[in-house]
Motif scaffolding. Structure first.
Motif, mmCIF file in Angstrom:
data_model
loop_
_atom_site.group_PDB
_atom_site.id
_atom_site.type_symbol
_atom_site.label_atom_id
_atom_site.label_comp_id
_atom_site.label_asym_id
_atom_site.label_seq_id
_atom_site.Cartn_x
_atom_site.Cartn_y
_atom_site.Cartn_z
ATOM 1 N N TYR A 121 0.808 -1.225 0.000
ATOM 2 C CA TYR A 121 0.000 0.000 0.000
ATOM 3 C C TYR A 121 0.839 1.272 0.000
ATOM 4 O O TYR A 121 0.371 2.327 -0.393
ATOM 5 N N CYS A 152 0.289 6.190 2.972
ATOM 6 C CA CYS A 152 -1.146 6.464 3.064
ATOM 7 C C CYS A 152 -1.342 7.766 3.832
ATOM 8 O O CYS A 152 -0.851 7.922 4.952
ATOM 9 N N THR A 201 -7.406 8.719 10.895
ATOM 10 C CA THR A 201 -8.439 8.425 9.909
ATOM 11 C C THR A 201 -7.838 8.638 8.528
ATOM 12 O O THR A 201 -7.498 9.756 8.151
ATOM 13 N N ASP A 232 -7.423 8.408 4.285
ATOM 14 C CA ASP A 232 -8.216 8.982 3.199
ATOM 15 C C ASP A 232 -9.270 8.012 2.675
ATOM 16 O O ASP A 232 -10.238 8.427 2.049
ATOM 17 N N ASP A 233 -9.090 6.695 2.932
ATOM 18 C CA ASP A 233 -10.095 5.736 2.485
ATOM 19 C C ASP A 233 -11.242 5.606 3.486
ATOM 20 O O ASP A 233 -12.140 4.793 3.299
ATOM 21 N N GLY A 234 -11.179 6.410 4.576
ATOM 22 C CA GLY A 234 -12.262 6.418 5.547
ATOM 23 C C GLY A 234 -12.038 5.512 6.736
ATOM 24 O O GLY A 234 -12.801 5.552 7.707
ATOM 25 N N GLU A 235 -10.995 4.686 6.706
ATOM 26 C CA GLU A 235 -10.736 3.783 7.818
ATOM 27 C C GLU A 235 -9.925 4.484 8.901
ATOM 28 O O GLU A 235 -9.039 5.289 8.618
#
Length: 84
Positions: free
Chosen positions: A39, A42, A62, A64-67
């Motif tokens: 990955y 991030c 948090t 950028d993919d919301g996780e």
């Protein structure tokens, strides 16, 4: 060349220390974290006030993919962190 000697010097310093910018992280700070080889870097926002435990900071990020993940920033792990 000269670079190799400098690296060797760095390794002898003993316990690594947290980078100065680690102490400036607060809730809302944007950071980038190196998740893994797949990955890579991030981006995310620190979503909790960092808690200092011994010589590391623990905080929720948090991405950028919301996780949201609870991640610790320690001196050993500092190469996986950079200001976003």
């Amino acid at each position: 060349g000269d670079g190799d000697e400098e690296d060797a010097k760095d390794l002898q310093v003993g316990t690594p220390s947290l980078p100065p910018w680690a102490y400036t992280i607060t809730k809302g700070t944007r950071i980038e974290y190196y998740w893994n080889d797949e990955y890579g870097w991030c981006g995310g926002i620190v979503s909790s006030q960092p808690t200092k435990i011994m010589d590391e900071f623990v905080m929720d990020v948090t991405f950028d993919d919301g996780e949201t993940h609870k991640i610790s920033l320690s001196a050993e792990d500092k190469v996986r962190w950079r200001p976003g």
